[in-house]
Design a protein around this motif. Structure first.
Motif, PDB file in Angstrom:
ATOM      1  N   GLY A 111      -7.690 -13.830  -6.329  1.00  0.00           N
ATOM      2  CA  GLY A 111      -7.488 -13.075  -7.563  1.00  0.00           C
ATOM      3  C   GLY A 111      -7.985 -11.655  -7.529  1.00  0.00           C
ATOM      4  O   GLY A 111      -8.198 -11.050  -8.584  1.00  0.00           O
ATOM      5  N   SER A 112      -8.142 -11.072  -6.339  1.00  0.00           N
ATOM      6  CA  SER A 112      -8.743  -9.739  -6.218  1.00  0.00           C
ATOM      7  C   SER A 112      -7.719  -8.617  -6.320  1.00  0.00           C
ATOM      8  O   SER A 112      -6.545  -8.775  -5.961  1.00  0.00           O
ATOM      9  CB  SER A 112      -9.461  -9.613  -4.873  1.00  0.00           C
ATOM     10  N   VAL A 113      -8.198  -7.467  -6.782  1.00  0.00           N
ATOM     11  CA  VAL A 113      -7.492  -6.200  -6.631  1.00  0.00           C
ATOM     12  C   VAL A 113      -8.092  -5.531  -5.406  1.00  0.00           C
ATOM     13  O   VAL A 113      -9.271  -5.171  -5.386  1.00  0.00           O
ATOM     14  CB  VAL A 113      -7.665  -5.309  -7.870  1.00  0.00           C
ATOM     15  N   ALA A 128       4.417  -2.970   1.511  1.00  0.00           N
ATOM     16  CA  ALA A 128       4.922  -2.723   0.165  1.00  0.00           C
ATOM     17  C   ALA A 128       6.216  -3.484  -0.087  1.00  0.00           C
ATOM     18  O   ALA A 128       6.468  -3.977  -1.197  1.00  0.00           O
ATOM     19  CB  ALA A 128       5.147  -1.225  -0.048  1.00  0.00           C
ATOM     20  N   SER A 129       7.039  -3.605   0.940  1.00  0.00           N
ATOM     21  CA  SER A 129       8.303  -4.327   0.801  1.00  0.00           C
ATOM     22  C   SER A 129       8.057  -5.785   0.444  1.00  0.00           C
ATOM     23  O   SER A 129       8.674  -6.333  -0.480  1.00  0.00           O
ATOM     24  CB  SER A 129       9.101  -4.222   2.095  1.00  0.00           C
ATOM     25  N   VAL A 130       7.156  -6.423   1.187  1.00  0.00           N
ATOM     26  CA  VAL A 130       6.846  -7.826   0.894  1.00  0.00           C
ATOM     27  C   VAL A 130       6.171  -7.949  -0.469  1.00  0.00           C
ATOM     28  O   VAL A 130       6.413  -8.907  -1.211  1.00  0.00           O
ATOM     29  CB  VAL A 130       5.956  -8.421   2.002  1.00  0.00           C
ATOM     30  N   ALA A 131       5.345  -6.975  -0.834  1.00  0.00           N
ATOM     31  CA  ALA A 131       4.687  -6.997  -2.140  1.00  0.00           C
ATOM     32  C   ALA A 131       5.709  -6.976  -3.269  1.00  0.00           C
ATOM     33  O   ALA A 131       5.555  -7.680  -4.284  1.00  0.00           O
ATOM     34  CB  ALA A 131       3.734  -5.816  -2.266  1.00  0.00           C
ATOM     35  N   PRO A 141       0.448  -3.915   7.722  1.00  0.00           N
ATOM     36  CA  PRO A 141       1.278  -5.122   7.673  1.00  0.00           C
ATOM     37  C   PRO A 141       0.454  -6.408   7.646  1.00  0.00           C
ATOM     38  O   PRO A 141       0.862  -7.392   7.024  1.00  0.00           O
ATOM     39  CB  PRO A 141       2.111  -5.014   8.954  1.00  0.00           C
ATOM     40  N   ALA A 142      -0.692  -6.403   8.280  1.00  0.00           N
ATOM     41  CA  ALA A 142      -1.515  -7.617   8.333  1.00  0.00           C
ATOM     42  C   ALA A 142      -1.962  -8.064   6.949  1.00  0.00           C
ATOM     43  O   ALA A 142      -2.250  -9.244   6.729  1.00  0.00           O
ATOM     44  CB  ALA A 142      -2.733  -7.381   9.227  1.00  0.00           C
ATOM     45  N   LEU A 143      -2.010  -7.131   5.995  1.00  0.00           N
ATOM     46  CA  LEU A 143      -2.464  -7.490   4.658  1.00  0.00           C
ATOM     47  C   LEU A 143      -1.523  -8.494   3.995  1.00  0.00           C
ATOM     48  O   LEU A 143      -1.947  -9.300   3.156  1.00  0.00           O
ATOM     49  CB  LEU A 143      -2.574  -6.222   3.801  1.00  0.00           C
ATOM     50  N   SER A 144      -0.244  -8.477   4.404  1.00  0.00           N
ATOM     51  CA  SER A 144       0.723  -9.384   3.778  1.00  0.00           C
ATOM     52  C   SER A 144       0.391 -10.852   4.041  1.00  0.00           C
ATOM     53  O   SER A 144       0.838 -11.725   3.295  1.00  0.00           O
ATOM     54  CB  SER A 144       2.135  -9.073   4.283  1.00  0.00           C
ATOM     55  N   GLN A 145      -0.366 -11.110   5.055  1.00  0.00           N
ATOM     56  CA  GLN A 145      -0.754 -12.492   5.329  1.00  0.00           C
ATOM     57  C   GLN A 145      -1.728 -13.038   4.284  1.00  0.00           C
ATOM     58  O   GLN A 145      -1.963 -14.247   4.233  1.00  0.00           O
ATOM     59  CB  GLN A 145      -1.400 -12.581   6.717  1.00  0.00           C
ATOM     60  N   PHE A 146      -2.313 -12.162   3.471  1.00  0.00           N
ATOM     61  CA  PHE A 146      -3.335 -12.575   2.506  1.00  0.00           C
ATOM     62  C   PHE A 146      -2.872 -12.377   1.058  1.00  0.00           C
ATOM     63  O   PHE A 146      -3.681 -12.335   0.137  1.00  0.00           O
ATOM     64  CB  PHE A 146      -4.633 -11.780   2.761  1.00  0.00           C
ATOM     65  N   PHE A 147      -1.534 -12.280   0.881  1.00  0.00           N
ATOM     66  CA  PHE A 147      -1.005 -12.025  -0.456  1.00  0.00           C
ATOM     67  C   PHE A 147      -1.273 -13.168  -1.429  1.00  0.00           C
ATOM     68  O   PHE A 147      -1.269 -12.966  -2.647  1.00  0.00           O
ATOM     69  CB  PHE A 147       0.503 -11.733  -0.383  1.00  0.00           C
ATOM     70  N   ASP A 148      -1.459 -14.368  -0.921  1.00  0.00           N
ATOM     71  CA  ASP A 148      -1.752 -15.480  -1.819  1.00  0.00           C
ATOM     72  C   ASP A 148      -3.111 -15.332  -2.490  1.00  0.00           C
ATOM     73  O   ASP A 148      -3.385 -15.989  -3.496  1.00  0.00           O
ATOM     74  CB  ASP A 148      -1.707 -16.803  -1.051  1.00  0.00           C
TER      75      ASP A 148
END
Length: 623
Positions: A453-455, A487-490, A463-470
């Motif tokens: 639930g973090s900002v 940003a695309s995946v976001a 790109p590695a950040l997308s692995q932690f979008f959950d």
């Protein structure tokens, strides 16, 4: 050809390794240029397909074609960097290109006869007659009092466009249509309307229109020339979007017909259809021609009207004005209002008194109510019925499904205190709003520690950040752009992202609201803003099934982990996957630096650094 290319590659690799490095570097630079263009196209196309910035379907088709070309360039460059490493790459490109063709979304209209059909036939030919004429024809077949008429079909419209060579002219202009550019829409629609009004109606078609007009109005009676687009008056109403011509003299029928065709391209109608994901051919224009009803009174009936609280909303609403209903439907006149019971033999409801100055006899109200309830029963759903009453009695001139808003209006947030704004003027990379505690992630190693639930505040959109979008609800980055993979995946996941070079230090653990649409960050949670975002997402979630499938084949990114077993050409299901694959593999190909033994590395030096990087400096072209 492939074998010759491979032999040349091997010869250069061993005989002239420095030349090979320079050649590989040239392919690498070309690949990166195509990569940047492809990511920009993906970002824009994503906005169009998912409804963040709706655009004409012709624009999406055009952009998909450009994306295909950039991806083909990337595939060719990667193949040239190492011809024997990726035998499945070109087949993967052809497989995805075949599935992602958008041409089927905009099938060409037939321009062959019939060009004129009688109103009695229209119910059986809805793809020629359009929604308004088909519905009125059905009303007529049910025996309701309806004037005679005829329809100039959608095929006639296609014939006018093609005989005047306007197809490509219109398609070219539609490539610039997106709802975020309203001034462009006004300019483009003005140009298209001029083209239509300057067009010539083919001689044989004009002759048929004139003959049908004389048969309908042999004594010069005035006519109503009304729009009847294919998608009109159906699941989507298009209420008030198109033009109708009233009190038309029979000898002016051709010019009135062209004005109705041109009305298809007025700014409001174009914006309306684009917002609903419809193509130009989905809304091909048929035209309904009726004699004018010389009305003493006219109006609209909602067969299910919630505006009478005395009966819990279970009533018919009758809205009436003096004369024709044009001033009622365009909102320039305040009507009289009556409410009838929803019965086979309706009665006037006394609990909801007549409002306004128009007085309609109870006998007329009951007759109108009987027909409207009969039509609702026959159609099987509530209706919006347009009617007129004159010397010849009652006439039903339009009937369509009654569309009532089910979703509440978006909440307008008034809980933003200017003093709570921590930062503004940031760039939106992914729209939306979210609230949560701030987590500072200055390096990629910190991603694994992101609390639920973090900002996340981070220096760049890795790109590695997308692995932690959950785990996260929003991202604030110092650098990056909407064209990045992250940003695309976001955007696909509905995660708001802001980007900006700011001096704001990371407010660790502080609860903030990220308003990506406005480009600002506020302290605390703002319920009104979050509710507004929720409503907006619900309203924009209606994506045509075929557009959703097109998005999956073009902009959706599924290859996020280079170490995963499916990170291969066969694992690519979209153009975006191919972009990701080619980018990742090209970097590896470039920086393996010819071979494991270091051939061609005579003018290279390894950079000495404490950073966790292996970095070589190369002289690729004489310093």
């Amino acid at each position: 050809m492939i074998l010759r290319h491979l032999l040349r590659h091997v010869t250069t690799l061993f005989a002239r390794p420095e030349t090979h490095i320079r050649t590989r570097y040239a392919h690498f630079k070309n690949l990166l240029r195509a990569d940047g263009k492809a990511l920009d196209l993906i970002a824009d196309l994503e906005s169009h397909l998912y409804g963040h910035d709706p655009a004409d379907l012709e624009r999406s088709i055009w952009m998909i074609d450009m994306l295909h070309q950039e991806v083909r360039t990337m595939v060719s460059c990667l193949h040239s960097m190492n011809p024997d490493a990726y035998p499945d790459l070109f087949p993967a490109l052809e497989r995805i290109a075949g599935k992602s063709s958008a041409e089927h979304l905009q099938s060409p209209l037939p321009d062959t006869p019939p060009y004129i059909i009688d109103l009695d036939q229209a119910a059986d030919l809805p793809r020629q007659a359009g929604g308004k004429a088909a519905n009125l024809s059905r009303v007529k077949q049910l025996g309701a009092p309806t004037p005679p008429g005829f329809v100039i079909t959608a095929s006639a419209f296609a014939r006018v466009i093609r005989d005047n060579g306007l197809d490509e002219e219109i398609r070219h202009r539609f490539r610039q249509v997106r709802l975020s550019a309203p001034d462009e829409i006004i300019r483009i629609t003005g140009e298209i309307q001029e083209l239509i009004l300057d067009a010539q109606i083919p001689a044989d078609l004009a002759e048929q229109i004139v003959a049908a007009t004389h048969a309908l109005a042999p004594h010069g009676q005035l006519l109503a020339v009304r729009s009847s687009a294919l998608a009109e008056d159906g699941e989507i109403s298009f209420a008030g979007q198109y033009a109708s011509e009233l009190d038309v003299q029979p000898d002016a029928i051709l010019s009135a017909y062209k004005r109705v065709l041109a009305g298809k391209y007025c700014p409001r109608a174009l914006s309306y259809r684009v917002r609903h994901g419809l193509s130009d051919t989905d809304t091909a224009m048929a035209v309904l021609v009726l004699p004018m009803v010389q009305a003493r009174w006219a109006g609209v009936v909602y067969t299910s009207d919630p505006a009478c609280p005395a009966v819990g909303g279970e009533a018919m609403g009758v809205y009436v004005v003096d004369g024709v209903a044009a001033e009622l439907v365009d909102g320039s006149s305040t009507p009289g209002k009556y409410y009838l019971s929803r019965q086979e033999q309706p009665t006037v409801l006394q609990g909801c008194a007549c409002e306004g100055h128009v007085v309609l006899a109870e006998e007329i109200l009951r007759e109108l109510g009987r027909w409207c309830m009969y039509l609702e029963t026959s159609f099987g759903l509530p209706l919006d019925v347009e009617w007129a009453y004159g010397a010849q009695g009652l006439a039903i001139v339009q009937a369509r499904p009654l569309h009532q808003d089910k979703d509440p209006a978006p909440v307008i947030s008034d809980d933003i205190d200017p003093r709570s704004i921590l930062l503004s003027g940031l760039e939106c990379a992914s729209p939306g709003a979210a609230c949560g505690p701030v987590f500072c992630a200055p390096t990629g190693a910190d991603f694994r520690h992101i609390p639920q639930g973090s900002v996340v505040f981070t220096p760049s959109l890795r790109p590695a950040l997308s692995q932690f979008f959950d785990r996260l609800v929003a991202i604030v980055a110092t650098s990056g752009s909407r064209a990045s993979h992250c940003a695309s995946v976001a955007r696909e996941r509905g995660i708001p992202v802001l980007v900006g070079n700011t001096e704001l230090s990371c407010p660790a653990n502080q609860t903030v609201t990220v308003d990506a649409v406005s480009g600002q960050i506020c302290s605390g949670c703002l319920p009104g803003l979050l509710e507004q975002d929720k409503s907006t997402k619900a309203a924009s979630a209606h994506l045509r099934h075929d557009l959703a499938a097109l998005a999956e084949q073009t902009v959706v990114l599924s290859l996020t982990d280079p170490d995963a077993p499916n990170f291969s050409p066969r694992g690519c299901v979209s153009f975006h996957d191919l972009v990701r694959f080619c980018h990742e593999k090209s970097v590896l190909e470039m920086f393996t630096l010819v071979d494991r033994k270091g051939r061609g590395m005579g003018r290279s030096r390894r950079l000495q650094t404490d950073l966790p990087l292996v970095l070589y400096v190369l002289d690729l072209d004489h310093g």
